[in-house]
Write an enzyme that holds these catalytic residues in place. Structure first.
Site, PDB file in Angstrom:
ATOM      1  N   TYR A  54      -0.764   4.762   6.106  1.00 48.56           N
ATOM      2  CA  TYR A  54      -1.832   3.507   6.540  1.00 48.56           C
ATOM      3  C   TYR A  54      -2.467   4.964   7.769  1.00 48.56           C
ATOM      4  O   TYR A  54      -3.591   4.950   7.971  1.00 48.56           O
ATOM      5  CB  TYR A  54      -1.407   2.591   7.492  1.00 48.56           C
ATOM      6  CG  TYR A  54      -0.686   1.608   6.094  1.00 48.56           C
ATOM      7  CD1 TYR A  54      -1.637   0.491   5.347  1.00 48.56           C
ATOM      8  CD2 TYR A  54       0.363   1.468   5.800  1.00 48.56           C
ATOM      9  CE1 TYR A  54      -1.616  -0.783   4.185  1.00 48.56           C
ATOM     10  CE2 TYR A  54       1.306   0.521   4.241  1.00 48.56           C
ATOM     11  CZ  TYR A  54      -0.201  -0.691   3.754  1.00 48.56           C
ATOM     12  OH  TYR A  54       0.112  -1.355   3.099  1.00 48.56           O
ATOM     13  N   LYS A  72       2.495  -6.401  10.936  1.00 46.78           N
ATOM     14  CA  LYS A  72       2.523  -7.661   9.703  1.00 46.78           C
ATOM     15  C   LYS A  72       3.920  -8.085  11.318  1.00 46.78           C
ATOM     16  O   LYS A  72       4.275  -9.838  11.111  1.00 46.78           O
ATOM     17  CB  LYS A  72       3.552  -7.624   9.177  1.00 46.78           C
ATOM     18  CG  LYS A  72       3.440  -6.136   7.931  1.00 46.78           C
ATOM     19  CD  LYS A  72       1.472  -6.592   7.880  1.00 46.78           C
ATOM     20  CE  LYS A  72       0.828  -6.024   6.654  1.00 46.78           C
ATOM     21  NZ  LYS A  72       0.582  -4.145   7.326  1.00 46.78           N
ATOM     22  N   TYR A  80      -3.625   4.986  -3.125  1.00 45.14           N
ATOM     23  CA  TYR A  80      -3.033   4.126  -1.957  1.00 45.14           C
ATOM     24  C   TYR A  80      -1.439   4.828  -2.214  1.00 45.14           C
ATOM     25  O   TYR A  80      -0.252   5.408  -2.775  1.00 45.14           O
ATOM     26  CB  TYR A  80      -2.178   2.637  -2.670  1.00 45.14           C
ATOM     27  CG  TYR A  80      -1.286   2.142  -1.645  1.00 45.14           C
ATOM     28  CD1 TYR A  80      -2.029   1.320  -0.648  1.00 45.14           C
ATOM     29  CD2 TYR A  80       0.008   2.727  -2.143  1.00 45.14           C
ATOM     30  CE1 TYR A  80      -0.781   0.719   0.363  1.00 45.14           C
ATOM     31  CE2 TYR A  80       0.915   1.294  -1.049  1.00 45.14           C
ATOM     32  CZ  TYR A  80       0.767   0.393  -0.393  1.00 45.14           C
ATOM     33  OH  TYR A  80       1.128   0.267   0.639  1.00 45.14           O
TER      34      TYR A  80
END
Ligand SMILES: *Cc1c(COP(=O)(O)O)cnc(C)c1O
Length: 328
Positions: A285, A48, A259
């Site tokens: 992830y 990010k 998730y």
């Protein structure tokens, strides 16, 4: 020439490109390289940071004094946004899914230390309640700038076009010449930026996103979102040819328990990379994406001439919040 977008500096680039010889040897597959975006340097790093260089540049140009975004309780995106806000003297408001845990750890601990104001949103972890929060902030006299879920809009994707340019220089200077690039794909900005970047520098290699979320991404399917973002990035770059649906490769088989649920695939990948290379992956992830890569290698998806670049997108602070499912 494309219009130059405002950009601030938040990370330490280029991030290292390393060859994982011991992991490659253990798996008996293709040579594996890793792009270490876990080392971008912004409050424990992650992908990010690249997106935020453009998003914060835009926020400052618009005269904003407050960054607002949303994510899961252990969001790496929210933690890096909080750090970016601190760097530019801005206020940061985070709308997090779930409710306040009794023990604050991992990314959430860092959010607190970075001075972010946290709002709990129950099962709305993708920013469903952002409009109300923004309205409240405006009423209070703030100038809020909303960063979308995962930072995945055109500006965020442009951060990964730059990342591809950075990789091109490393390919020129090393023995790395990837036939495949494998990475976790969730809100789509990383995937879209890599597609546009590879096209911009005319590199033909297979980009394989490993789908992380079971449910569709917000307003539709993730592959549609990636396609639309990649096409907009290509248009911004003035690339003649756009993309078609077939250009978006998203491997669907590793969403496991959904998730943020750690299973045998994530646990095995995290341990193997830690114990062969001394490199930490994350539980949500990169553990899942590397688990996918390992499965593809075992299924003989690659041949001896292939080189696979695994893009480490960060997330390691979340490891500590997952101690109960990892320390078994
Ligand atoms: C956000 C994130 C991703 C996914 O990137 P998108 O651009 O949202 O698809 C992958 N890995 C980590 C560690 C992340 O925080």
């Amino acid at each position: 020439m494309p219009v130059a977008l405002p950009k601030v500096s938040l990370g330490a680039f280029p991030t290292p490109l390393v060859c994982l010889e011991r992991l490659s040897g253990r798996l008996g597959g293709p040579r594996i390289y890793m792009k270490r975006d876990d080392l971008t340097g912004l409050a424990c790093g992650g992908n990010k940071t690249r997106k935020l260089e453009y998003l914060v540049g835009d926020a400052l140009q618009q005269g904003a004094d407050t960054l607002v975004t949303a994510g899961a309780g252990q969001s790496n995106h929210c933690r890096q946004t909080a750090a970016a806000a601190a760097r530019f003297g801005m206020e940061c408001h985070l709308l997090l899914g779930g409710s306040r845990p009794s023990f604050v750890n991992g990314n959430l601990l860092l959010d607190h230390l970075l001075g972010a104001r946290i709002h709990w949103a129950g099962d709305h972890r993708k920013g469903e309640d952002l409009p109300e929060l923004v309205e409240q902030l405006r009423q209070a006299g703030r100038k809020p700038y909303v960063i979308p879920y995962g930072g995945s809009n055109l500006l965020g994707a442009m951060g990964f076009v730059d990342a591809w340019q950075e990789l091109e220089a490393q390919i020129r200077d090393t023995a790395c010449n990837p036939s495949h690039v494998v990475f976790a794909s969730s809100s789509g900005g990383t995937h879209a930026g890599l597609m546009a970047g590879a096209a911009r520098w005319r590199r033909s290699c297979d980009l394989i996103g490993i789908r992380i979320d079971k449910e569709p991404a917000g307003d539709g399917d993730l592959s549609d979102h990636v396609l639309s973002l990649a096409s907009r990035a290509a248009a911004h770059l003035g690339l003649g040819a756009g993309f078609t649906k077939g250009d978006v490769v998203l491997h669907p088989d590793f969403t496991g328990g959904g998730y943020g649920v750690v299973g045998e695939v994530e646990r095995g990948a995290i341990r193997l990379v830690a114990q062969t290379e001394g490199i930490m992956l994350d539980p949500v992830y990169t553990g899942r994406a590397m688990g996918g890569l390992i499965a593809m290698i075992r299924d003989k998806r690659f041949d001896g001439r292939d080189q696979v670049l695994f893009w480490h997108t960060g997330g390691t602070p979340a490891l500590f919040d997952y101690a109960a499912s990892l320390a078994t």
